[in-house]
Design a protein around this motif. Structure first.
Motif, PDB file in Angstrom:
ATOM      1  N   ASP A   1       1.232  -1.064   0.199  1.00  0.00           N
ATOM      2  CA  ASP A   1      -0.069  -0.392   0.173  1.00  0.00           C
ATOM      3  C   ASP A   1       0.940   1.114  -0.111  1.00  0.00           C
ATOM      4  N   TYR A   2       2.061   1.471   0.495  1.00  0.00           N
ATOM      5  CA  TYR A   2       2.732   2.924   1.195  1.00  0.00           C
ATOM      6  C   TYR A   2       3.929   2.195  -0.267  1.00  0.00           C
ATOM      7  N   LEU A   3       4.389   1.268  -1.829  1.00  0.00           N
ATOM      8  CA  LEU A   3       4.441   1.837  -2.789  1.00  0.00           C
ATOM      9  C   LEU A   3       3.352   2.430  -3.740  1.00  0.00           C
ATOM     10  N   TRP A   4       2.380   1.818  -3.529  1.00  0.00           N
ATOM     11  CA  TRP A   4       0.926   2.370  -4.062  1.00  0.00           C
ATOM     12  C   TRP A   4       1.448   4.149  -3.851  1.00  0.00           C
ATOM     13  N   ASP A   5       1.626   4.319  -2.812  1.00  0.00           N
ATOM     14  CA  ASP A   5       0.128   5.974  -2.792  1.00  0.00           C
ATOM     15  C   ASP A   5       1.116   6.489  -2.973  1.00  0.00           C
ATOM     16  N   THR A   6       2.401   6.136  -2.987  1.00  0.00           N
ATOM     17  CA  THR A   6       3.658   7.003  -2.902  1.00  0.00           C
ATOM     18  C   THR A   6       4.245   7.115  -4.610  1.00  0.00           C
ATOM     19  N   TRP A   7       2.913   6.535  -4.971  1.00  0.00           N
ATOM     20  CA  TRP A   7       3.315   6.383  -7.193  1.00  0.00           C
ATOM     21  C   TRP A   7       2.783   7.267  -7.166  1.00  0.00           C
ATOM     22  N   SER A   8       3.005   7.969  -8.620  1.00  0.00           N
ATOM     23  CA  SER A   8       2.132   9.030  -8.727  1.00  0.00           C
ATOM     24  C   SER A   8       1.418   8.466  -9.664  1.00  0.00           C
ATOM     25  N   PRO A   9      -0.262   9.282  -9.181  1.00  0.00           N
ATOM     26  CA  PRO A   9      -1.030   8.503  -9.586  1.00  0.00           C
ATOM     27  C   PRO A   9      -1.456   8.605 -11.163  1.00  0.00           C
ATOM     28  N   GLU A  10      -0.864   9.545 -12.265  1.00  0.00           N
ATOM     29  CA  GLU A  10      -0.626   8.950 -13.206  1.00  0.00           C
ATOM     30  C   GLU A  10      -0.041   7.725 -13.762  1.00  0.00           C
ATOM     31  N   GLU A  11       0.725   7.130 -12.882  1.00  0.00           N
ATOM     32  CA  GLU A  11       1.395   5.891 -14.221  1.00  0.00           C
ATOM     33  C   GLU A  11       0.863   5.184 -13.081  1.00  0.00           C
ATOM     34  N   ARG A  12       0.495   5.372 -12.009  1.00  0.00           N
ATOM     35  CA  ARG A  12      -0.543   3.691 -11.085  1.00  0.00           C
ATOM     36  C   ARG A  12      -1.536   2.744 -12.208  1.00  0.00           C
ATOM     37  N   ILE A  13      -2.050   3.739 -13.969  1.00  0.00           N
ATOM     38  CA  ILE A  13      -2.849   2.971 -14.235  1.00  0.00           C
ATOM     39  C   ILE A  13      -2.005   1.837 -15.132  1.00  0.00           C
ATOM     40  N   ARG A  14      -0.845   1.999 -14.906  1.00  0.00           N
ATOM     41  CA  ARG A  14      -0.261   1.325 -15.207  1.00  0.00           C
ATOM     42  C   ARG A  14       0.897  -0.804 -15.036  1.00  0.00           C
ATOM     43  N   SER A  15       0.309  -0.817 -14.105  1.00  0.00           N
ATOM     44  CA  SER A  15       0.684  -1.686 -13.562  1.00  0.00           C
ATOM     45  C   SER A  15      -0.852  -1.798 -11.649  1.00  0.00           C
ATOM     46  N   SER A  16      -1.352  -2.595 -11.316  1.00  0.00           N
ATOM     47  CA  SER A  16      -1.920  -2.692  -9.969  1.00  0.00           C
ATOM     48  C   SER A  16      -0.721  -3.203  -8.437  1.00  0.00           C
ATOM     49  N   LYS A  17      -1.658  -3.094  -7.587  1.00  0.00           N
ATOM     50  CA  LYS A  17      -0.999  -4.118  -6.851  1.00  0.00           C
ATOM     51  C   LYS A  17      -0.635  -5.012  -6.401  1.00  0.00           C
ATOM     52  N   GLU A  18      -1.420  -5.222  -7.598  1.00  0.00           N
ATOM     53  CA  GLU A  18      -0.889  -7.555  -6.921  1.00  0.00           C
ATOM     54  C   GLU A  18       0.710  -7.479  -7.991  1.00  0.00           C
ATOM     55  N   ASP A  19       0.278  -6.620  -9.202  1.00  0.00           N
ATOM     56  CA  ASP A  19       1.360  -6.721  -9.759  1.00  0.00           C
ATOM     57  C   ASP A  19       2.993  -6.333  -9.410  1.00  0.00           C
ATOM     58  N   ILE A  20       2.661  -5.612  -8.354  1.00  0.00           N
ATOM     59  CA  ILE A  20       4.248  -5.031  -7.905  1.00  0.00           C
ATOM     60  C   ILE A  20       3.649  -5.957  -6.676  1.00  0.00           C
ATOM     61  N   ALA A  21       3.097  -6.178  -5.643  1.00  0.00           N
ATOM     62  CA  ALA A  21       3.074  -7.666  -4.797  1.00  0.00           C
ATOM     63  C   ALA A  21       3.687  -8.846  -5.214  1.00  0.00           C
ATOM     64  N   ALA A  22       3.209  -9.034  -6.169  1.00  0.00           N
ATOM     65  CA  ALA A  22       4.346 -10.283  -7.373  1.00  0.00           C
ATOM     66  C   ALA A  22       5.723 -10.021  -7.159  1.00  0.00           C
ATOM     67  N   TRP A  23       6.000  -9.060  -7.582  1.00  0.00           N
ATOM     68  CA  TRP A  23       7.179  -8.278  -8.346  1.00  0.00           C
ATOM     69  C   TRP A  23       8.140  -8.242  -7.125  1.00  0.00           C
ATOM     70  N   ALA A  24       7.247  -7.553  -5.703  1.00  0.00           N
ATOM     71  CA  ALA A  24       8.158  -7.369  -5.193  1.00  0.00           C
ATOM     72  C   ALA A  24       8.349  -9.293  -3.916  1.00  0.00           C
ATOM     73  N   SER A  25       7.940  -9.823  -4.199  1.00  0.00           N
ATOM     74  CA  SER A  25       8.056 -11.073  -3.663  1.00  0.00           C
ATOM     75  C   SER A  25       8.218 -12.043  -4.082  1.00  0.00           C
ATOM     76  N   SER A  26       8.835 -11.778  -5.534  1.00  0.00           N
ATOM     77  CA  SER A  26      10.085 -12.566  -6.619  1.00  0.00           C
ATOM     78  C   SER A  26      11.169 -12.644  -6.141  1.00  0.00           C
ATOM     79  N   CYS A  27      11.024 -11.247  -5.281  1.00  0.00           N
ATOM     80  CA  CYS A  27      12.945 -10.758  -5.725  1.00  0.00           C
ATOM     81  C   CYS A  27      13.030 -11.503  -4.510  1.00  0.00           C
ATOM     82  N   GLU A  28      14.526 -11.496  -4.284  1.00  0.00           N
ATOM     83  CA  GLU A  28      15.272 -11.606  -2.203  1.00  0.00           C
ATOM     84  C   GLU A  28      15.970 -10.360  -2.669  1.00  0.00           C
ATOM     85  N   TRP A  29      15.843  -9.181  -1.702  1.00  0.00           N
ATOM     86  CA  TRP A  29      16.392  -8.027  -2.348  1.00  0.00           C
ATOM     87  C   TRP A  29      17.272  -8.061  -1.399  1.00  0.00           C
ATOM     88  N   LEU A  30      18.100  -7.818  -1.621  1.00  0.00           N
ATOM     89  CA  LEU A  30      19.794  -8.000  -1.390  1.00  0.00           C
ATOM     90  C   LEU A  30      20.520  -6.586  -0.706  1.00  0.00           C
TER      91      LEU A  30
END
Ligand SMILES: [Zn+2]
Length: 138
Positions: A55-84
């Protein structure tokens, strides 16, 4: 949506600041404070990927850019990576008195067993006192 990962407030902040999470990105992610600078927002957005604070990633993203993605996509990306780790290379403007800023960074992660890095010069804008991630330079 997967639940936010539990990190102890006294853990070292994932953004690489060497500060405690509770003295670094957590107050922004928990909306107790507004990130004062573009770099602080950048760091907190990196940490939000680690903490799965979608939700924080979503809310700190410009509204004009959000239309290109979804919270589900962001969650899928974030959880697919082990952040180093995160390395900030350069910050241009983006200070308290500015309304725009650039942050040149590299994020290191492992995905599908492969080490990878994402190098980006992100553009941030301040809208009503709050820094937003607007996009990146080509
Ligand atoms: Zn941090």
């Amino acid at each position: 949506m997967p639940p936010a990962k539990q990190f102890k407030p006294e853990s070292t902040c994932p953004c690489g600041s060497q500060k405690q999470l509770s003295n670094c990105c957590l107050p922004y992610i928990e909306r107790k404070l507004l990130a004062p600078t573009a770099e602080a927002l950048m760091r907190s957005r990196y940490s939000a990927h680690v903490l799965m604070a979608i939700d924080y990633l979503w809310d700190t993203w410009s509204p004009e850019e959000r239309i290109r993605s979804s919270k589900e996509d962001i969650a899928a990306w974030a959880s697919s990576c082990e952040w180093l780790g995160l390395q900030i290379l350069e910050t241009t403007a983006g200070k308290e008195q500015d309304t725009q800023g650039l942050v040149d960074f590299i994020a290191f992660f492992r995905q599908d067993g492969q080490l990878a890095q994402h190098h980006e010069v992100s553009l941030f804008e301040k809208v009503q006192q709050a820094w937003l991630y607007v996009g990146h330079q080509q």
